[in-house]
Design an enzyme around this catalytic site. Structure first.
Site, PDB file in Angstrom:
ATOM      1  N   GLU A 257       0.816  -1.211   0.000  1.00  0.00           N
ATOM      2  CA  GLU A 257       0.000   0.000   0.000  1.00  0.00           C
ATOM      3  C   GLU A 257       0.853   1.266   0.000  1.00  0.00           C
ATOM      4  O   GLU A 257       0.517   2.255  -0.658  1.00  0.00           O
ATOM      5  CB  GLU A 257      -0.922   0.025   1.234  1.00  0.00           C
ATOM      6  CG  GLU A 257      -2.010  -1.039   1.233  1.00  0.00           C
ATOM      7  CD  GLU A 257      -1.548  -2.376   1.821  1.00  0.00           C
ATOM      8  OE1 GLU A 257      -0.321  -2.587   1.968  1.00  0.00           O
ATOM      9  OE2 GLU A 257      -2.409  -3.209   2.129  1.00  0.00           O
TER      10      GLU A 257
ATOM     11  N   LYS B  23      24.031  -0.333  -0.830  1.00  0.00           N
ATOM     12  CA  LYS B  23      23.416  -1.479  -0.181  1.00  0.00           C
ATOM     13  C   LYS B  23      23.629  -1.377   1.318  1.00  0.00           C
ATOM     14  O   LYS B  23      24.717  -1.029   1.778  1.00  0.00           O
ATOM     15  CB  LYS B  23      24.053  -2.773  -0.680  1.00  0.00           C
ATOM     16  CG  LYS B  23      23.868  -2.966  -2.149  1.00  0.00           C
ATOM     17  CD  LYS B  23      22.748  -3.896  -2.469  1.00  0.00           C
ATOM     18  CE  LYS B  23      22.536  -3.863  -3.972  1.00  0.00           C
ATOM     19  NZ  LYS B  23      21.682  -4.909  -4.469  1.00  0.00           N
TER      20      LYS B  23
ATOM     21  N   SER C 297      17.385  -4.397 -19.665  1.00  0.00           N
ATOM     22  CA  SER C 297      15.942  -4.182 -19.674  1.00  0.00           C
ATOM     23  C   SER C 297      15.607  -2.811 -20.240  1.00  0.00           C
ATOM     24  O   SER C 297      16.377  -1.861 -20.090  1.00  0.00           O
ATOM     25  CB  SER C 297      15.382  -4.317 -18.269  1.00  0.00           C
ATOM     26  OG  SER C 297      15.973  -3.387 -17.415  1.00  0.00           O
TER      27      SER C 297
ATOM     28  N   TRP D 278      19.760 -13.343  -4.262  1.00  0.00           N
ATOM     29  CA  TRP D 278      18.445 -12.702  -4.250  1.00  0.00           C
ATOM     30  C   TRP D 278      17.310 -13.703  -4.088  1.00  0.00           C
ATOM     31  O   TRP D 278      16.161 -13.422  -4.392  1.00  0.00           O
ATOM     32  CB  TRP D 278      18.263 -11.836  -5.499  1.00  0.00           C
ATOM     33  CG  TRP D 278      19.005 -10.537  -5.351  1.00  0.00           C
ATOM     34  CD1 TRP D 278      19.590 -10.044  -4.235  1.00  0.00           C
ATOM     35  CD2 TRP D 278      19.244  -9.558  -6.377  1.00  0.00           C
ATOM     36  NE1 TRP D 278      20.181  -8.822  -4.494  1.00  0.00           N
ATOM     37  CE2 TRP D 278      19.984  -8.507  -5.802  1.00  0.00           C
ATOM     38  CE3 TRP D 278      18.902  -9.465  -7.733  1.00  0.00           C
ATOM     39  CZ2 TRP D 278      20.392  -7.373  -6.515  1.00  0.00           C
ATOM     40  CZ3 TRP D 278      19.304  -8.332  -8.456  1.00  0.00           C
ATOM     41  CH2 TRP D 278      20.044  -7.304  -7.846  1.00  0.00           C
TER      42      TRP D 278
ATOM     43  N   HIS E 204      27.485  -7.671 -15.482  1.00  0.00           N
ATOM     44  CA  HIS E 204      27.071  -6.377 -14.961  1.00  0.00           C
ATOM     45  C   HIS E 204      26.960  -6.485 -13.456  1.00  0.00           C
ATOM     46  O   HIS E 204      26.460  -7.469 -12.926  1.00  0.00           O
ATOM     47  CB  HIS E 204      25.712  -5.972 -15.554  1.00  0.00           C
ATOM     48  CG  HIS E 204      25.050  -4.863 -14.795  1.00  0.00           C
ATOM     49  ND1 HIS E 204      25.504  -3.565 -14.870  1.00  0.00           N
ATOM     50  CD2 HIS E 204      24.012  -4.843 -13.935  1.00  0.00           C
ATOM     51  CE1 HIS E 204      24.751  -2.800 -14.088  1.00  0.00           C
ATOM     52  NE2 HIS E 204      23.845  -3.555 -13.506  1.00  0.00           N
TER      53      HIS E 204
ATOM     54  N   HIS F 168      18.406   5.390 -11.584  1.00  0.00           N
ATOM     55  CA  HIS F 168      17.494   5.300 -10.440  1.00  0.00           C
ATOM     56  C   HIS F 168      16.715   6.595 -10.250  1.00  0.00           C
ATOM     57  O   HIS F 168      15.842   6.673  -9.400  1.00  0.00           O
ATOM     58  CB  HIS F 168      18.270   4.948  -9.168  1.00  0.00           C
ATOM     59  CG  HIS F 168      19.048   3.673  -9.305  1.00  0.00           C
ATOM     60  ND1 HIS F 168      20.326   3.650  -9.806  1.00  0.00           N
ATOM     61  CD2 HIS F 168      18.707   2.383  -9.070  1.00  0.00           C
ATOM     62  CE1 HIS F 168      20.743   2.390  -9.843  1.00  0.00           C
ATOM     63  NE2 HIS F 168      19.779   1.608  -9.418  1.00  0.00           N
TER      64      HIS F 168
ATOM     65  N   CYS G 272      22.496   0.963 -15.072  1.00  0.00           N
ATOM     66  CA  CYS G 272      21.765  -0.263 -14.715  1.00  0.00           C
ATOM     67  C   CYS G 272      20.634  -0.442 -15.719  1.00  0.00           C
ATOM     68  O   CYS G 272      20.503   0.353 -16.660  1.00  0.00           O
ATOM     69  CB  CYS G 272      21.235  -0.171 -13.273  1.00  0.00           C
ATOM     70  SG  CYS G 272      20.738  -1.771 -12.573  1.00  0.00           S
TER      71      CYS G 272
END
Ligand code: GLN
Ligand code: ZN
Length: 760
Positions: free
Chosen positions: A17, A115, A438, A566, A647, A700, A732
């Site tokens: 939400e 990170k 992508s 991941w 990458h 980003h 990225c």
């Protein structure tokens, strides 16, 4: 009755939400007060749930609109002037720091992200300018404390502690940790007073930096800060909380200081228990024993946990002083199994998410205190589940693993020779342009996929749709003028989940989201058993894309280390064994792509750096010694004129450059735009052989970089990197971006690369 405590709770919402509300707010579809309402409802829900489960120490201030480190920076007024001067509301300024700001002729970059220790959560790196006046400018911890209090709940406000906050700060001028420590400490002291005045009984300082290697200067800085805090507690109890490892460099100090509680990680903290046994524990403090795993989702082994608790007691910590706690914040696990409708009960019973972990805390507290029938029943039930058969082993996989030899890890011929062969074969211009894989996952694409998963369109219809998108994106890349094209990854929901779906041994969830950064969440799959490839995974798409153009199309795979890192890993076999299984599966795919004419293949190891142990002494022995060979195992068998790219997200590998070079890839792309370019110096110093594409702009953030800006980034890179080794690319994948910003950004990138190329 033993107490129970939660370090921190997820905040994105059971059904994400907060993500959706925040994104609507970014698009001006809802107001600031709508967003605040959603936030309040989420906080209220989490507090009430924890209270209903009987948790004694419920955290507050663990909520965040974007990130807790950013919250801490804003709280203490550590705001660089470029944001301070924006004509926006407080909340918008906060988001500008996280995401950048581009409006009405103003153009301000976002703060970098990194990170969070060894997790896939990203924090915003706070920046300290000389002249910043540190002051308790915000009120969030107090407001949240009072928000819970109004609901009748006493909470323990949690906040990133000063030592860790200082260690995360980036200093842009002459100030240092040491030079601002006492000013900062004074403001933390004010915060304690403020919380105490409002009724807070405990405050939790999170100090995960204490599990890293500490030298004498670190230790004396820590002591200086906390002596002053502990002398000024204002009647509030202070919990010093650590996680993600053990505190071996400072433990013996910690137990002599006047903390009221000490939080130790007994899951990831390899030496935590030994430290207690060897050194004892403080005389008065409560021990917040992190025994319920905040990072993984397998059921707790109660018998084992009881044994740990027994050893702690035997070391002299009485039962009343042990608080059963989570090993770290539950931020790193999904909300609840209740949302999973497709997992069989026989499988589901092995898992616990945040909600269910509250139940574990409660049950553990019960069995720690009781030996009655009920306690026995709880223990027996737990033991029954743990011994239930998981059918995890696959003899075929075991056979293949046993057949691996040294030769599987060596790619021939050596790099220098391959580089020559490949330059000739591909004939790319200097500073070739490419992307990371992508392209924007538009609403349309997500909708089509959801129709397909719901069975509302056929496989054929879905695949036809994907092929159209591939054709489009190939045209688009040709128009933009990129040199090495990609198929756009439209068929993928997520770079790990997609691969997991095509592997045996994997399980998937429907709603088990975990926050990765800001409003971005990931849904890590679960490694359930031995892993092998079910069928060809990407070949069809890459082949189709290659047929649409004369330019080279780069195949796109997720690497085994990233797939492992991941996913929620198994706890019954080692990570090394698990990752070699995955490597063999992905190697099948690499060779399949090559056999189908795809001669540039990128194997993403986005998450390789992330799980580097926090202590330098463990880097090789616990991780790199298998993680780097894993990459060679995947790529070692391809031909000399097949170019292997990899990458990695973020460039924080300055310290392990030789290891990265040792992966023996032909080209590596990585993030360099948000952090400074110091990585380039290290590449040069280390004679890095692999060709490199340090990202020239930050994907980003939605801002569009200008040609000049990219050109100057490339020129800076050329000062350190030989033109024959440099590539130009974003930092990225573009999946989270829109076409509006992606297309102009890539056009600018190509134009900049051309200018630089012409100037050579
Ligand atoms: N190939 C992936 C993509 O472009 C890489 C993503 C990542 O590094 N996180 O989306
Ligand atoms: Zn990346």
């Amino acid at each position: 009755m033993s107490y129970t405590s939660v370090t921190g709770f997820p905040r994105i919402g059971k059904l994400r939400e907060l993500k959706f509300a925040t994104e609507s707010f970014f698009k001006n579809e809802i107001t600031e007060s709508d967003l605040l309402n959603t936030a309040h409802e989420l906080k209220e829900g989490s507090w009430k749930k924890q209270s209903a489960e009987g948790i004694d120490f419920i955290p507050s201030n663990d909520f965040s609109f974007y990130d807790n480190v950013l919250d801490t920076a804003v709280l203490f007024n550590v705001i660089p002037s470029r944001y301070r001067n924006l004509p926006v509301s407080e909340l918008q300024r906060y988001f500008a720091m996280a995401r950048g700001y581009q409006k009405d002729g103003l153009d301000v970059h976002a703060l970098p992200m990194k990170k969070w220790f060894n997790t896939n959560y990203h924090y915003i790196v706070p920046e300290f300018e000389d002249g910043t006046s540190i002051s308790l400018a915000g009120n969030k911890p107090v407001e949240e404390y009072l928000e819970a209090k109004k609901l009748g709940l006493q909470t323990k406000p949690m906040i990133i502690g000063p030592f860790t906050f200082l260690s995360l700060l980036k200093f842009t001028g002459n100030s240092t940790k040491e030079s601002i420590a006492s000013d900062l400490t004074a403001e933390y002291v004010k915060l304690i007073k403020c919380l105490s005045d409002n009724g807070a009984e405990w405050i939790q300082f999170d100090e995960p930096s204490l599990v890293k290697d500490l030298d004498d200067a670190d230790i004396s800085l820590f002591e200086k800060i906390y002596q002053s805090i502990l002398e000024n507690k204002s009647g509030c109890k202070v919990l010093l909380n650590t996680y993600f490892g053990d505190t071996r460099d400072i433990y013996s100090k910690l137990i002599t200081m006047d903390f009221d509680g000490l939080g130790l990680d007994l899951i990831e903290g390899r030496d935590s228990l030994e430290l207690i046994k060897k050194n004892g524990f403080s005389n008065n403090a409560l021990l917040f024993a992190g025994v319920v795993n905040g990072k993984n989702i397998w059921r707790n082994d109660y018998a084992k946990t009881l044994d740990i608790l027994a050893q702690i007691k035997a070391a002299g910590v009485s039962q009343e002083r042990i608080v059963i706690s989570t090993s770290c914040s539950l931020l790193h696990v999904p909300y609840t199994l209740d949302n999973e409708t497709k997992l069989e009960d026989g499988i589901k019973k092995h898992f616990v998410f945040a909600y269910e972990k509250l139940g574990e805390l409660r049950e553990l507290a019960y069995i720690a205190d009781h030996t009655d029938e009920r306690a026995k029943e709880i223990l027996n039930q737990n033991a029954d589940i743990l011994t239930a058969d998981r059918n995890a082993t696959d003899p075929e996989v075991q056979k293949k693993l046993a057949a691996i030899t040294e030769a599987d890890f060596v790619r021939l011929p050596a790099f220098a020779e391959r580089e020559k062969i490949q330059k000739e074969k591909f004939g790319l211009p200097a500073i070739p342009t490419t992307t990371i894989g992508s392209f924007p996952q538009t609403k349309e694409i997500k909708k089509e996929r959801s129709l397909y998963t719901k069975g509302q369109i056929t496989k054929d219809e879905y695949e036809t749709f994907i092929k159209e998108r591939i054709r489009e994106v190939i045209r688009l890349q040709e128009e933009i003028g990129l040199d090495v094209l990609v198929h756009g990854e439209f068929e993928r929901n997520d770079m790990v989940e997609y691969f997991g779906e095509h592997l045996n041994g994997y399980l998937f969830t429907e709603k088990a989201w975990v926050q990765s950064y800001g409003t971005r969440c990931v849904k890590p799959p679960i490694i359930w058993g031995d892993v092998s490839r079910k069928e060809a995974i990407t070949v069809k798409w890459s082949k189709y894309a290659a047929e649409q153009t004369d330019k080279p199309v780069k195949g796109m795979l997720t690497g085994p280390v990233t797939i492992l890192n991941w996913s929620f890993p198994r706890e019954d076999i080692s990570r090394k064994e698990s990752v070699y299984q995955i490597a063999l599966a992905i190697r099948d795919e690499v060779l399949d792509l090559e056999a189908n004419g795809i001669r540039i293949i990128q194997i993403d190891e986005a998450a390789l750096r992330e799980k580097l142990p926090l202590r330098r002494s463990d880097w090789y022995s616990e991780y790199l010694d298998w993680a780097i060979p894993t990459f060679r195992l995947v790529s070692g068998k391809v031909k000399a004129d097949t170019q292997i790219h990899t990458h990695m997200c973020y460039s924080e590998f300055t310290d392990i450059i030789p290891a990265i070079d040792d992966m023996d890839a032909d080209v590596i792309t990585f993030e360099a735009s948000r952090s400074d370019l110091q990585i380039l110096d290290s590449l040069k110093e280390n004679n890095f052989k692999t060709e490199v594409g340090p990202g020239v702009y930050d994907i980003h953030s939605p801002r569009v970089p200008s040609v000049e800006e990219i050109e100057s980034a490339l020129k800076k890179m050329l000062e350190k990197i030989d033109a024959s080794k440099l590539w130009a690319n974003p930092d990225c994948g573009l999946k989270t971006r829109g076409n509006e910003e992606t297309i102009p950004s890539l056009k600018n990138l190509v134009a900049a690369a051309k200018r630089v190329r012409d100037s050579l």
